[in-house]
Design an enzyme around this catalytic site. Structure first.
Site, PDB file in Angstrom:
ATOM      1  N   LYS A  27      -3.705  -1.302   1.039  1.00 27.84           N
ATOM      2  CA  LYS A  27      -2.919  -0.775  -0.078  1.00 27.84           C
ATOM      3  C   LYS A  27      -3.415   0.586  -0.556  1.00 27.84           C
ATOM      4  O   LYS A  27      -2.690   1.316  -1.222  1.00 27.84           O
ATOM      5  CB  LYS A  27      -2.877  -1.789  -1.208  1.00 27.84           C
ATOM      6  CG  LYS A  27      -2.011  -2.978  -0.820  1.00 27.84           C
ATOM      7  CD  LYS A  27      -1.793  -3.963  -1.931  1.00 27.84           C
ATOM      8  CE  LYS A  27      -0.839  -5.060  -1.510  1.00 27.84           C
ATOM      9  NZ  LYS A  27      -1.411  -5.915  -0.436  1.00 27.84           N
TER      10      LYS A  27
HETATM   11  C1  LIG Z   1      -0.715  -6.744   0.272  1.00 29.32           C
HETATM   12  C2  LIG Z   1      -1.354  -7.240   1.483  1.00 29.32           C
HETATM   13  C3  LIG Z   1      -0.587  -7.774   2.528  1.00 29.32           C
HETATM   14  C4  LIG Z   1       0.915  -7.918   2.448  1.00 29.32           C
HETATM   15  O1  LIG Z   1       1.569  -6.674   2.455  1.00 29.32           O
HETATM   16  P1  LIG Z   1       3.065  -6.565   1.896  1.00 29.32           P
HETATM   17  O2  LIG Z   1       3.387  -5.119   1.931  1.00 29.32           O
HETATM   18  O3  LIG Z   1       3.027  -7.102   0.500  1.00 29.32           O
HETATM   19  O4  LIG Z   1       3.919  -7.385   2.769  1.00 29.32           O
HETATM   20  C5  LIG Z   1      -1.248  -8.183   3.675  1.00 29.32           C
HETATM   21  N1  LIG Z   1      -2.583  -8.098   3.780  1.00 29.32           N
HETATM   22  C6  LIG Z   1      -3.349  -7.605   2.793  1.00 29.32           C
HETATM   23  C7  LIG Z   1      -4.826  -7.554   2.964  1.00 29.32           C
HETATM   24  C8  LIG Z   1      -2.767  -7.148   1.613  1.00 29.32           C
HETATM   25  O5  LIG Z   1      -3.523  -6.655   0.648  1.00 29.32           O
END
Ligand SMILES: *Cc1c(COP(=O)(O)O)cnc(C)c1O
Length: 484
Positions: A102
């Protein structure tokens, strides 16, 4: 480039305004009017630097932000703070301050928002409200901390994140941050935030005090667009490594929660990137697996707390953007589906959408399969995967077994294994009974001979600065107590 709402009320919105608003007035999500086909241009230089590639792609969408400002935003976001690596077909997206993917979006968002604020002549402070299942919160806090003109309020499910994730947030420094634990799960927190955004009277009251609310969740178009970049970067990296030739089609495997990451891949494909299948990987909360199989989206089930907590989600908000494309940009259809979801807890898409979504393959992995995969990949390839990435790995295997489609596939690796060390140790049969998460971190490091990322190694001694817990019905009160 202009933006419009998936539910039809707003059109012709400039990017700066869409970024400031976060969500459309009708509850829909902002989508671009089109997808510029830039792959053929970009493929001429597959060795392009991440920041330059980011500029070329983001500049196609955020056209009302001038070039110098945009490049400034990208450099402040990524220079020396974030990088992407491709190892063994894993696209590692977690080399940033919070050790999760993120960062790619949330280091950029504050920088672009700051500029959007200037363009829209917004003088008031903007308060960013975020519901998090663990990773978003910390990434938003890191991105926005001490950025002038902004405050950040993060709501997280008190018992729904790992000890390390919680400490990452509770030790957050910065003069503009507030962290609130909620008695409830992630969907409660997300619903609460949506309710605050939908409450006009409440917002008007805040506006009188000089506060505007906005969102940092992956529904913000300012987060989604920078995520397109690493699909191109990953593809070009495979070309540079000689694993594929230019224009070869690949599959991508994405551990999915809110559907933001995989949707960015879909947008990359619309821009010309040769992606064939989107392999959508879920944990036991397999709403999306069922959806891609049957065309029925049904959130009426118990949320299961898994060892991939960032995917413990029953309502994948960004799916609305896919439905918009799949319906032929039919805002009436999208509005009805979303109304069904709200009132009945489920919806079924029409035949047109069902055939459109065949580009996606959904499947899931349970806890046992995740453990086996982590151990197997570590022992065979000496490669350490985190639990989210392992979900993707398992689902990719299932896909290949079922379809015999063995095209090169890029697996999106979304978190450092050190973010979920207890799970990894359990998978590897490293005994961690009765020792705390921080000691587990060290044990994982010594046993596997891998270095702990520095932002995690200092956590144990980090001071807890935030420890408030509120009921899920009191999210507005928590906000007011901070703003006044
Ligand atoms: C947020 C997250 C996801 C999922 O991603 P999305 O964009 O919400 O589908 C998968 N793995 C990790 C480690 C995350 O932080």
């Amino acid at each position: 480039m202009k933006f419009r709402s998936t539910r039809g009320l707003e059109k012709d919105i400039a990017s700066a305004q869409a970024i400031i608003n976060g969500i459309s007035k009708d509850g829909g999500l902002y989508v671009p009017d089109g997808f510029p086909k830039v792959y053929d241009e970009l493929k001429k230089d597959t060795k392009i630097q991440y920041e330059d590639l980011a500029f070329r792609i983001i500049n196609e969408y955020f056209t009302d932000i001038d070039d110098e400002e945009l490049m400034g935003a990208i450099n402040s976001a990524y220079n020396d703070r974030f990088s992407v690596e491709v190892k063994n077909n894993f696209l590692e997206l977690y080399h940033g301050p919070t050790c999760a993917f993120k960062d790619a979006a949330l280091l950029f968002l504050p920088q672009v928002m700051k500029r959007a604020k200037k363009i829209c002549d917004v003088k008031e402070d903007i308060t960013i409200l975020t519901a998090t299942s663990g990773d978003t919160g910390k990434a938003a806090l890191e991105g926005f901390k001490n950025v002038e003109g902004f405050k950040v309020v993060v709501y997280y499910p008190k018992n729904g994140v790992s000890t390390i994730q919680e400490r990452q947030m509770s030790s957050q420094e910065g003069n503009n941050v507030k962290i609130v634990g909620i008695k409830g799960n992630f969907d409660d927190a997300q619903t609460g935030v949506k309710e605050i955004f939908g409450d006009d009277d409440f917002r008007a009251g805040l506006a009188q005090k000089g506060y505007i609310l906005s969102s940092a969740n992956s529904i913000n178009i300012g987060r989604l667009v920078p995520q397109i970049v690493y699909y191109f970067y990953g593809y070009f990296n495979l070309v540079n490594q000689g694993i594929i030739k230019k224009d070869d089609a690949i599959n991508v495997v994405v551990p999915t929660g809110n559907f933001g990451n995989i949707l960015a891949g879909y947008y990359a494909k619309q821009m010309g990137l040769p992606i064939d299948k989107f392999i959508c990987a879920s944990n036991e909360n397999k709403v999306l697996t069922d959806f891609f199989e049957t065309g029925v989206y049904d959130k009426k089930r118990e949320l299961v707390l898994t060892e991939s907590p960032s995917m413990d989600i029953l309502v994948s908000s960004n799916l609305e953007r896919l439905l918009f494309e799949a319906s032929g940009r039919d805002t009436t259809v999208v509005s009805e589906l979303m109304k069904d979801l709200n009132t009945k807890g489920a919806y079924e898409v029409n035949e047109k959408i069902k055939s459109f979504i065949k580009e996606f393959y959904g499947n899931f992995a349970d806890a046992e399969e995740v453990y086996v995969a982590i151990k197997e990949v570590y022992e065979k390839e000496n490669y350490l995967m985190d639990t989210h990435t392992a979900v993707a790995y398992v689902v990719k295997k299932k896909y290949v077994e079922e379809t015999k489609d063995d095209k090169p596939a890029l697996i999106l690796s979304t978190a450092s294994p050190f973010k979920f060390p207890r799970s990894i140790c359990n998978a590897l049969n490293i005994d961690v009974e009765g020792i705390d998460d921080f000691k587990v971190l060290e044990k994982l490091s010594t046993n596997t001979n891998n270095t702990i990322p520095s932002s995690l190694s200092t956590l144990e001694t980090a001071k807890v600065l935030h420890d408030e817990v509120w009921d899920k019905s009191e999210m507005k009160d928590a906000l007011l107590s901070y703003l006044k």
